[in-house]
Design an enzyme around this catalytic site. Structure first.
Site, PDB file in Angstrom:
ATOM      1  CE  LYS A  14      -2.440  -0.980   3.724  1.00 59.44           C
ATOM      2  NZ  LYS A  14      -1.904  -2.295   4.141  1.00 59.44           N
ATOM      3  NE  ARG A  89      -4.600  -1.479  10.011  1.00 57.69           N
ATOM      4  CZ  ARG A  89      -3.540  -0.838   9.522  1.00 57.69           C
ATOM      5  NH1 ARG A  89      -3.647   0.385   9.107  1.00 57.69           N
ATOM      6  NH2 ARG A  89      -2.398  -1.446   9.436  1.00 57.69           N
ATOM      7  NE  ARG A 128       7.250  -2.434   5.959  1.00 55.35           N
ATOM      8  CZ  ARG A 128       5.939  -2.258   5.757  1.00 55.35           C
ATOM      9  NH1 ARG A 128       5.504  -1.774   4.603  1.00 55.35           N
ATOM     10  NH2 ARG A 128       5.064  -2.562   6.682  1.00 55.35           N
TER      11      ARG A 128
END
Ligand code: AMP
Length: 193
Positions: A14, A89, A128
């Site tokens: 995203k 969310r 990441r």
């Protein structure tokens, strides 16, 4: 105004795709994760209140993020549209967002849902974690908790927008540019429609 939600589990890309989309379409990027992280680094009372929840991979309370989005909408009256990333969310966040946008005479045009398999998500997030400052990407238990929160609470947000025929699915695996192309096709189809 053209408002879109970039939707998908943690690690679905995203953030990366948002950067490219805001540049192409001139949208204002609103990422609740980024806003919360800047509250934490600024050591504000709000930041202190949410720090441990975020470290555990749990969602922060709806009221907090809804208030943040309300303020951000008010602070950006002149934009072409918003790209919401990591928000809404939960179903109540989605309902609150619809209400806030309606008060401004606008709405969500499209929800672009990135689909990525679980194993690939875990691999990307651990990767990441090795290169970013994000402490919630380092620990496999925290990653599992974030994916679990997504499945338990966030997946329902797509059902909310499906009722209005607003959800478009895009495969989030492949090259960044290929995925970007597919997202743009979906947006352009909605813009013309
Ligand atoms: P993200 O950068 O979107 O992956 O978000 C990182 C963390 O911030 C999440 O694991 C949650 O703890 C918190 N967070 C971000 N956005 C929201 C939201 N809309 N509702 C609740 N918690 C959020």
């Amino acid at each position: 105004m053209f408002n879109l939600i970039l939707f998908g589990p943690p690690g679905s890309g995203k953030g990366t795709q948002s950067e490219k989309l805001i540049a192409k379409y001139g949208l204002k990027h609103l990422s609740t994760g980024d806003l919360l992280r800047s509250e934490i680094s600024g050591q504000t009372p709000l930041g202190m209140a949410v720090k441990s929840l975020m470290a555990e991979g749990k969602l922060v309370p709806d009221e907090i993020v809804i208030e943040m989005i309300d303020t951000a909408l008010d602070n950006n009256p002149q934009v072409n549209g918003f790209l919401f990333d990591g928000f809404p969310r939960t179903t109540s966040q989605a309902e609150a967002l619809d209400k806030l946008l309606a008060q401004k005479g606008t709405s969500i045009a499209v929800v672009l849902a990135l689909q990525v398999g679980k194993e690939e998500l875990i691999k990307r997030l651990l990767n990441r974690g090795r290169t970013s400052e994000r402490s919630d990407d380092v620990n496999e238990e925290v990653i599992a908790s974030r994916i679990n929160e997504y499945e338990k609470k966030t997946a329902a947000v797509a059902d909310h927008y499906k009722k209005y025929g607003k959800v478009e699915y895009v495969k989030g695996e492949g090259s960044i540019d290929e995925i970007f192309e597919m997202l743009c096709e979906k947006i352009d189809a909605k813009k013309i429609a």
